[in-house]
Design a protein around this motif. Structure first.
Motif, mmCIF file in Angstrom:
data_model
loop_
_atom_site.group_PDB
_atom_site.id
_atom_site.type_symbol
_atom_site.label_atom_id
_atom_site.label_comp_id
_atom_site.label_asym_id
_atom_site.label_seq_id
_atom_site.Cartn_x
_atom_site.Cartn_y
_atom_site.Cartn_z
ATOM 1 N N ALA A 11 42.008 33.349 36.051
ATOM 2 C CA ALA A 11 43.274 33.349 36.780
ATOM 3 C C ALA A 11 43.789 34.776 36.910
ATOM 4 C CB ALA A 11 44.302 32.488 36.056
ATOM 5 N N ARG A 12 44.463 35.037 38.025
ATOM 6 C CA ARG A 12 45.048 36.359 38.247
ATOM 7 C C ARG A 12 46.458 36.199 38.807
ATOM 8 N NH1 ARG A 12 44.733 40.097 42.696
ATOM 9 N NH2 ARG A 12 43.109 38.897 43.748
ATOM 10 N N GLU A 13 47.426 36.823 38.131
ATOM 11 C CA GLU A 13 48.807 36.788 38.616
ATOM 12 C C GLU A 13 48.923 37.594 39.914
ATOM 13 O OE1 GLU A 13 51.276 35.060 37.251
ATOM 14 O OE2 GLU A 13 50.085 34.360 35.542
ATOM 15 N N THR A 14 49.931 37.267 40.704
ATOM 16 C CA THR A 14 50.185 37.958 41.963
ATOM 17 C C THR A 14 51.615 38.512 41.940
ATOM 18 O OG1 THR A 14 51.155 36.092 43.154
ATOM 19 C CG2 THR A 14 48.731 36.206 43.065
ATOM 20 N N PRO A 15 51.999 39.295 42.945
ATOM 21 C CA PRO A 15 53.370 39.832 42.967
ATOM 22 C C PRO A 15 54.450 38.766 43.147
ATOM 23 C CG PRO A 15 51.916 41.104 44.401
ATOM 24 C CD PRO A 15 51.170 39.873 44.013
ATOM 25 N N ILE A 16 54.080 37.553 43.541
ATOM 26 C CA ILE A 16 55.067 36.488 43.737
ATOM 27 C C ILE A 16 55.095 35.632 42.473
ATOM 28 C CG2 ILE A 16 55.729 34.502 45.123
ATOM 29 C CD1 ILE A 16 54.230 35.724 47.461
ATOM 30 N N PRO A 17 56.229 35.532 41.796
ATOM 31 C CA PRO A 17 56.289 34.748 40.551
ATOM 32 C C PRO A 17 55.817 33.314 40.756
ATOM 33 C CG PRO A 17 58.303 36.018 40.837
ATOM 34 C CD PRO A 17 57.526 36.161 42.109
ATOM 35 N N GLY A 18 54.906 32.888 39.913
ATOM 36 C CA GLY A 18 54.401 31.519 39.974
ATOM 37 C C GLY A 18 53.192 31.327 40.858
ATOM 38 N N VAL A 19 52.903 32.305 41.735
ATOM 39 C CA VAL A 19 51.706 32.225 42.584
ATOM 40 C C VAL A 19 50.536 32.832 41.805
ATOM 41 C CG1 VAL A 19 50.612 32.992 44.722
ATOM 42 C CG2 VAL A 19 53.019 32.289 44.734
ATOM 43 N N VAL A 20 49.506 32.033 41.575
ATOM 44 C CA VAL A 20 48.371 32.465 40.763
ATOM 45 C C VAL A 20 47.081 32.229 41.539
ATOM 46 C CG1 VAL A 20 47.186 32.207 38.554
ATOM 47 C CG2 VAL A 20 49.654 31.829 38.678
ATOM 48 N N LEU A 21 46.225 33.261 41.578
ATOM 49 C CA LEU A 21 44.941 33.187 42.268
ATOM 50 C C LEU A 21 43.845 32.864 41.252
ATOM 51 C CD1 LEU A 21 43.480 33.666 45.016
ATOM 52 C CD2 LEU A 21 43.089 36.020 44.242
ATOM 53 N N TYR A 22 43.008 31.901 41.573
ATOM 54 C CA TYR A 22 41.958 31.446 40.659
ATOM 55 C C TYR A 22 40.574 31.734 41.235
ATOM 56 C CZ TYR A 22 45.597 29.024 38.116
ATOM 57 O OH TYR A 22 46.726 28.752 37.387
ATOM 58 N N GLU A 23 39.697 32.243 40.364
ATOM 59 C CA GLU A 23 38.280 32.361 40.694
ATOM 60 C C GLU A 23 37.593 31.091 40.199
ATOM 61 O OE1 GLU A 23 37.024 34.754 42.430
ATOM 62 O OE2 GLU A 23 38.758 36.102 42.438
ATOM 63 N N LEU A 24 36.866 30.427 41.087
ATOM 64 C CA LEU A 24 36.248 29.148 40.752
ATOM 65 C C LEU A 24 34.738 29.300 40.606
ATOM 66 C CD1 LEU A 24 38.060 26.808 43.323
ATOM 67 C CD2 LEU A 24 38.732 27.305 40.966
ATOM 68 N N PRO A 25 34.143 28.703 39.581
ATOM 69 C CA PRO A 25 32.675 28.698 39.483
ATOM 70 C C PRO A 25 32.067 27.848 40.605
ATOM 71 C CG PRO A 25 33.712 28.103 37.393
ATOM 72 C CD PRO A 25 34.776 28.051 38.434
ATOM 73 N N VAL A 26 31.138 28.427 41.337
ATOM 74 C CA VAL A 26 30.401 27.703 42.379
ATOM 75 C C VAL A 26 28.924 27.760 42.015
ATOM 76 C CG1 VAL A 26 29.832 27.574 44.831
ATOM 77 C CG2 VAL A 26 32.128 28.319 44.119
ATOM 78 N N TYR A 27 28.268 26.625 42.031
ATOM 79 C CA TYR A 27 26.855 26.532 41.616
ATOM 80 C C TYR A 27 26.008 26.196 42.840
ATOM 81 C CZ TYR A 27 29.405 26.150 37.259
ATOM 82 O OH TYR A 27 30.279 26.375 36.216
ATOM 83 N N GLY A 28 24.995 27.032 43.103
ATOM 84 C CA GLY A 28 24.209 26.822 44.312
ATOM 85 C C GLY A 28 22.714 26.924 44.090
ATOM 86 N N ASP A 29 21.962 26.334 44.985
ATOM 87 C CA ASP A 29 20.502 26.461 45.018
ATOM 88 C C ASP A 29 20.048 26.308 46.460
ATOM 89 O OD1 ASP A 29 20.583 23.727 45.564
ATOM 90 O OD2 ASP A 29 20.082 23.139 43.508
ATOM 91 N N ASN A 30 18.781 26.001 46.669
ATOM 92 C CA ASN A 30 18.245 25.927 48.022
ATOM 93 C C ASN A 30 18.863 24.801 48.850
ATOM 94 O OD1 ASN A 30 16.659 24.322 46.051
ATOM 95 N ND2 ASN A 30 15.605 23.588 47.897
ATOM 96 N N ARG A 31 19.528 23.853 48.188
ATOM 97 C CA ARG A 31 20.109 22.720 48.914
ATOM 98 C C ARG A 31 21.522 22.997 49.422
ATOM 99 N NH1 ARG A 31 19.830 18.675 44.054
ATOM 100 N NH2 ARG A 31 20.603 20.614 43.125
ATOM 101 N N GLN A 95 65.288 31.057 46.981
ATOM 102 C CA GLN A 95 66.518 31.765 46.644
ATOM 103 C C GLN A 95 66.318 32.509 45.329
ATOM 104 O OE1 GLN A 95 70.133 29.386 45.346
ATOM 105 N NE2 GLN A 95 70.636 29.759 47.480
ATOM 106 N N GLY A 96 66.611 33.804 45.313
ATOM 107 C CA GLY A 96 66.440 34.544 44.075
ATOM 108 C C GLY A 96 65.973 35.963 44.312
ATOM 109 N N PRO A 97 65.751 36.710 43.226
ATOM 110 C CA PRO A 97 65.444 38.149 43.339
ATOM 111 C C PRO A 97 64.100 38.454 43.978
ATOM 112 C CG PRO A 97 65.247 37.405 41.059
ATOM 113 C CD PRO A 97 65.880 36.290 41.825
ATOM 114 N N SER A 98 63.152 37.506 43.969
ATOM 115 C CA SER A 98 61.839 37.775 44.560
ATOM 116 C C SER A 98 61.754 37.325 46.018
ATOM 117 C CB SER A 98 60.734 37.101 43.743
ATOM 118 O OG SER A 98 60.933 35.701 43.673
ATOM 119 N N PHE A 99 62.885 36.920 46.609
ATOM 120 C CA PHE A 99 62.902 36.503 48.018
ATOM 121 C C PHE A 99 62.317 37.609 48.893
ATOM 122 C CE2 PHE A 99 65.085 36.346 52.161
ATOM 123 C CZ PHE A 99 64.703 35.065 52.571
#
Length: 468
Positions: A11-31, A95-99
């Protein structure tokens, strides 16, 4: 499209309070590839709010350059890409300081982002045949549309650097017509409802939250806890918290047939309705408990002591506590010897002192006073700091005293003599009277709430302030 396979979930925080960016594991092969788009246990452990999604939506976009938004909706969203790639843009319209705060990122199927209620959401597709998917924690309704907040995609203040210029992108006529930031109506927070708002604690909460439009107060006339219809008619989607300041507190009358029924109705049946509502709508429920849930055998009572009530009132408070404890988001605030606006022990003793009366006061019940202003402050502290849910003892601090010692303090502060107050045992005082059994030791440990960062003031100083 190239996807990075087998990343660690992070998880990675962003400049907007409460907005969080997630890196997701993706599993792949020839299919092809596979991913866990939403895995509650892992993601909650990583810090994602357990926001209880109820609906899954997919937006399919045939052409690169399709642009949608900026829409702030009255619910939380967990957004990811099923196939293709997007440029996402998010603007805080709460509404608030991060508007007005802005965050942008490119998302492919190996990322996801959590967007809280009130944060404007927009995206632009960077590839043909892009599918954009999102979980939401409320069902769409026509009523909810009136709570949306919008921002123009071309707003100069947000100054979003769209990869594909908007004049070359596919936009709807509605999105083109949204207002600039200066004209946006910010989305207000979900409300806190205080029930029992005309009692001693309710009045202290009114004073504490005076001028705060996000806190709504309801006495019995506005919200009758005894009425199932009052619960059913409320639009709970607009609320985040219920503070239950209502209680049946006539300790001796509760021992009568009529009082017993009233005590169970208010302290248990009505509380069960609030608890069910809190569970169904994912609300935080704050409930005020009492030292009367204990028999007073222990010299000091901790939060994890098993209830051993001696009276009908104590039984109803213990039952209400048990009901509230099943609510996932709950605070049980246990207190004792409450003093606030209106008739109470301190006012009674001050009046006796003024009239020259020399009372006999119980001297073998030991505890601490609790002033309602400090209960209100403690409740606000728990809510604002996001303290762990559970039970917290909350009384004023200082050396425990008997009722007789407190009465003597009141007499002295009122200009009378301490010696005007004499002591009497609980047994002798209530001998021949119809009265509930009281716990002799009502001292509540304050370690837990102090560890949570709230330090109740010493009762002696509060008593002096209270008497002016």
């Amino acid at each position: 499209m190239s996807i990075e396979f087998s990343k660690q979930l992070s998880a990675r925080e962003t400049p907007i309070p409460g907005v969080v960016l997630y890196e997701l594991p993706v599993y792949g092969d020839n299919r092809g590839w596979f991913k866990e788009n939403w895995q509650r246990e892992k993601m909650v452990a990583l810090g994602l709010p357990d926001f209880k999604p109820v609906q899954n939506n997919i937006s399919f976009n045939e052409k690169a350059g399709t642009t949608r938004g900026i829409h702030a909706e009255p619910w939380d969203k967990f957004i990811s890409v099923a196939t293709g790639k997007i440029f996402g843009a998010w603007v805080d319209l709460r509404q608030g300081p991060s508007f007005g705060a802005v965050f942008t990122a490119e998302l492919d199927p190996s990322q996801a982002i959590f967007i809280p209620r009130g944060v404007g959401n927009a995206f632009q597709t960077l590839e043909d045949n892009t599918a954009y998917t999102y979980l939401v924690n409320d069902h769409w309704s026509a009523d909810a549309q009136g709570q949306y907040t919008f921002l123009n995609l071309a707003d100069e203040t947000a100054a979003i650097d769209w990869p594909i210029p908007l004049e070359e992108a596919e936009l709807s006529d509605k999105d083109k017509a949204h207002p600039r930031l200066a004209d946006v109506r910010p989305m207000g927070p979900r409300k806190t409802l205080v029930v029992g708002a005309n009692g001693q604690l309710g009045k202290a909460l009114r004073k504490l939250y005076e001028g705060d439009a996000s806190v709504e107060f309801a006495g019995r006339a506005e919200f009758d806890l005894g009425s199932p219809e009052a619960i059913a008619e409320k639009n709970w989607k607009n609320y985040s918290t219920i503070i239950n300041a209502a209680a049946y507190t006539a300790v001796d009358t509760a021992e009568t047939p009529e009082g017993r029924q009233a005590a169970w109705q208010t302290n248990v049946t009505a509380v069960a309705r609030l608890a069910r509502t809190a569970i169904e709508h994912d609300l935080t429920l704050v409930h005020v408990s009492s030292d009367y849930v204990f028999d007073g055998t222990a010299k000091t009572h901790t939060e994890d002591e098993a209830p051993t009530p001696l009276s009908v009132y104590g039984q109803t408070k213990a039952a209400g506590d048990a009901v509230v404890s099943v609510v996932p988001r709950h605070y049980i605030v246990r207190t004792s010897w409450v003093i606030g606006e209106g008739n109470n022990f301190v006012r009674t003793m001050a009046n006796l002192a003024a009239r020259g009366v020399r009372p006999a006061v119980v001297n073998d019940q030991i505890g601490r006073l609790t002033f309602t202003s400090d209960i209100a402050d403690g409740i606000r502290h728990l809510l604002e700091t996001g303290a762990p849910y559970g039970t917290y003892n909350l009384t004023n601090d200082g050396e425990p005293k008997s009722w007789a010692e407190i009465a003597a303090d009141v007499f002295e502060l009122s200009g009378a003599s301490r010696s005007d107050v004499s002591g009497i045992s609980t047994y002798e005082y209530f001998k021949g009277k119809d009265a509930a059994t009281r716990p002799l030791h009502s001292i509540l440990s304050l370690h837990k709430i102090q560890a949570a960062g709230f330090h109740p003031p010493v009762g002696e100083s509060r008593l002096a302030d209270y008497l002016g």
